[in-house]
Motif scaffolding. Structure first.
Motif, PDB file in Angstrom:
ATOM      1  N   VAL A 215       0.835  -1.213   0.000  1.00 26.38           N
ATOM      2  CA  VAL A 215       0.000   0.000   0.000  1.00 26.38           C
ATOM      3  C   VAL A 215       0.862   1.252   0.000  1.00 26.38           C
ATOM      4  CG1 VAL A 215      -1.650   1.347   1.345  1.00 26.38           C
ATOM      5  CG2 VAL A 215      -1.988  -1.117   1.068  1.00 26.38           C
ATOM      6  N   ASN A 217       3.933   1.650  -1.032  1.00 27.96           N
ATOM      7  CA  ASN A 217       4.619   1.815  -2.305  1.00 27.96           C
ATOM      8  C   ASN A 217       3.651   2.169  -3.428  1.00 27.96           C
ATOM      9  OD1 ASN A 217       7.696   1.145  -2.248  1.00 27.96           O
ATOM     10  ND2 ASN A 217       6.769  -0.342  -0.849  1.00 27.96           N
ATOM     11  N   MET A 218       2.423   1.675  -3.346  1.00 25.15           N
ATOM     12  CA  MET A 218       1.411   2.094  -4.319  1.00 25.15           C
ATOM     13  C   MET A 218       1.132   3.588  -4.189  1.00 25.15           C
ATOM     14  SD  MET A 218      -1.428  -0.952  -4.542  1.00 25.15           S
ATOM     15  CE  MET A 218      -2.388  -0.056  -5.763  1.00 25.15           C
ATOM     16  N   LEU A 219       1.085   4.082  -2.947  1.00 25.35           N
ATOM     17  CA  LEU A 219       0.896   5.517  -2.735  1.00 25.35           C
ATOM     18  C   LEU A 219       2.075   6.309  -3.288  1.00 25.35           C
ATOM     19  CD1 LEU A 219      -0.606   5.552   0.886  1.00 25.35           C
ATOM     20  CD2 LEU A 219      -1.795   5.991  -1.273  1.00 25.35           C
ATOM     21  N   GLY A 221       3.895   5.355  -5.806  1.00 25.83           N
ATOM     22  CA  GLY A 221       3.699   5.318  -7.247  1.00 25.83           C
ATOM     23  C   GLY A 221       2.630   6.300  -7.702  1.00 25.83           C
ATOM     24  N   LEU A 222       1.563   6.446  -6.879  1.00 28.47           N
ATOM     25  CA  LEU A 222       0.502   7.407  -7.191  1.00 28.47           C
ATOM     26  C   LEU A 222       1.052   8.832  -7.203  1.00 28.47           C
ATOM     27  CD1 LEU A 222      -2.472   8.276  -7.526  1.00 28.47           C
ATOM     28  CD2 LEU A 222      -2.678   8.191  -5.034  1.00 28.47           C
ATOM     29  N   VAL A 264      -0.081   7.426 -14.008  1.00 24.93           N
ATOM     30  CA  VAL A 264      -0.492   7.203 -12.614  1.00 24.93           C
ATOM     31  C   VAL A 264      -0.759   5.715 -12.370  1.00 24.93           C
ATOM     32  CG1 VAL A 264      -2.284   7.667 -10.906  1.00 24.93           C
ATOM     33  CG2 VAL A 264      -1.415   9.532 -12.331  1.00 24.93           C
ATOM     34  N   THR A 265      -1.491   5.102 -13.310  1.00 26.66           N
ATOM     35  CA  THR A 265      -1.796   3.672 -13.174  1.00 26.66           C
ATOM     36  C   THR A 265      -0.531   2.834 -13.226  1.00 26.66           C
ATOM     37  OG1 THR A 265      -3.934   4.040 -14.249  1.00 26.66           O
ATOM     38  CG2 THR A 265      -3.142   1.772 -14.125  1.00 26.66           C
ATOM     39  N   MET A 268       1.505   3.110  -9.953  1.00 27.79           N
ATOM     40  CA  MET A 268       0.922   2.331  -8.858  1.00 27.79           C
ATOM     41  C   MET A 268       1.125   0.832  -9.073  1.00 27.79           C
ATOM     42  SD  MET A 268      -2.615   4.462  -8.245  1.00 27.79           S
ATOM     43  CE  MET A 268      -3.124   3.426  -6.871  1.00 27.79           C
ATOM     44  N   CYS A 271       4.943  -0.195  -8.863  1.00 25.62           N
ATOM     45  CA  CYS A 271       5.412  -0.136  -7.475  1.00 25.62           C
ATOM     46  C   CYS A 271       4.802  -1.264  -6.639  1.00 25.62           C
ATOM     47  CB  CYS A 271       5.072   1.217  -6.861  1.00 25.62           C
ATOM     48  SG  CYS A 271       6.145   2.561  -7.410  1.00 25.62           S
ATOM     49  N   ALA A 272       3.524  -1.555  -6.885  1.00 23.59           N
ATOM     50  CA  ALA A 272       2.878  -2.645  -6.150  1.00 23.59           C
ATOM     51  C   ALA A 272       3.527  -3.984  -6.486  1.00 23.59           C
ATOM     52  CB  ALA A 272       1.385  -2.682  -6.477  1.00 23.59           C
TER      53      ALA A 272
END
Length: 292
Positions: A215, A217-219, A221-222, A264-265, A268, A271-272
């Motif tokens: 989560v 790392n997804m943030l 990436g966002l 953006v996609t 995320m 990174c996820a």
């Protein structure tokens, strides 16, 4: 032993490094995407510069020639249909060459004409030949002038070659981007490897340990995707004012929106995936292996 403050500083430093690194990678991906879109836009423009001219017979009345022009304008292959009367064609000839054909021949030797551009999807020799053959069958049509087939083939071959090169570059960049993002995320998780091992010792499940890592790392990436998209937006908006070519003319804000959403996609998802992969690496290691 590090204090809690030092641990938090180290954590956010790694987090910031991840955001900056991923932003740079996404910027590079965005530039490649914009180059692709610009090339496609210019390719369509080049194709749509091809024109056909329908030359009407001498005895055809203007009303019939205009009807042919109206019929062509309804066809899916036609764009920018222009009707030119014989008198207008004579005036254009005189203006371009300085030669008065009516004075020379005693009559106006020119005919009514209908000129139109070909849409990009129909800009190949076989399609043009089919269009010309169909127009030549229309009543009152004397001849149809079309671009040379060899020129059209050469243009399409060059465009296809450029498309393949851009596709290869884009594929290589995607692989390189994942490798770079994976290495960046891996280093960030490496700094928390002992925390991961400690959580395992107190009975935390692998899913429980992985979840916050993925989560966070997804943030990252966002945020990286949003920053990269913002930088590209500023470049598009300010290119004309900076004395550079107007990039917005080639790309358009609708295409930019697709690129921005894709960045953006991609940030995320990459990174996820990278954090899931790296977390599993340390979840499988014994304590002694954490020092290697």
């Amino acid at each position: 032993m590090k204090s809690d403050k030092e641990v938090r500083i180290s954590y956010w430093a790694h987090h910031l490094t991840t955001i900056v690194s991923v932003t740079l990678v996404l910027l590079l991906m965005g530039i490649i995407a914009l180059i692709w879109i610009s090339a496609d836009t210019e390719t369509r423009r080049l194709k749509e510069r091809l024109e056909l001219t329908v030359i009407m017979a001498d005895n055809v009345p203007a009303a019939q020639a205009k009807a042919v022009a109206a019929d062509i304008s309804r066809q899916p292959y036609a764009r920018d249909v222009r009707y030119t009367s014989r008198d207008e064609a004579l005036r254009n000839w005189t203006a371009d060459t300085g030669e008065d054909l009516q004075e020379l021949f005693g009559v106006n030797p020119l005919s009514d004409e209908v000129t139109f551009g070909i849409r990009a999807d129909y800009a190949d020799p076989r399609a043009i030949d089919g269009i010309r053959a169909g127009l030549e069958k229309l009543p009152g049509v004397e001849a149809v002038s079309s671009p040379d087939a060899s020129m059209v083939e050469a243009m399409n071959e060059n465009i296809s070659r450029l498309t393949v090169i851009l596709a290869i570059v884009a594929g290589v960049m995607l692989v390189i981007s994942f490798v770079l993002i994976n290495n960046t995320v891996h280093l960030a998780i490496y700094s928390r490897r002992f925390t991961i091992h400690t959580m395992q010792l107190v009975g935390a499940t692998n899913g429980f340990i992985r979840r916050p890592i993925i989560v966070n790392n997804m943030l990252a990436g966002l945020v990286a995707g949003l920053v990269a998209a913002a930088v590209i937006a500023v470049a598009l908006a300010g290119s004309k004012e900076a004395g550079l070519p107007d990039l917005g003319e080639y790309i358009g804000w609708a295409a930019y929106g697709i690129v921005a959403a894709s960045l953006v996609t991609a940030g995320m998802l990459l990174c996820a995936l990278a954090s899931w992969w790296s977390a599993n690496v340390y979840l499988r290691k014994d304590y002694d292996q954490l020092f290697r």
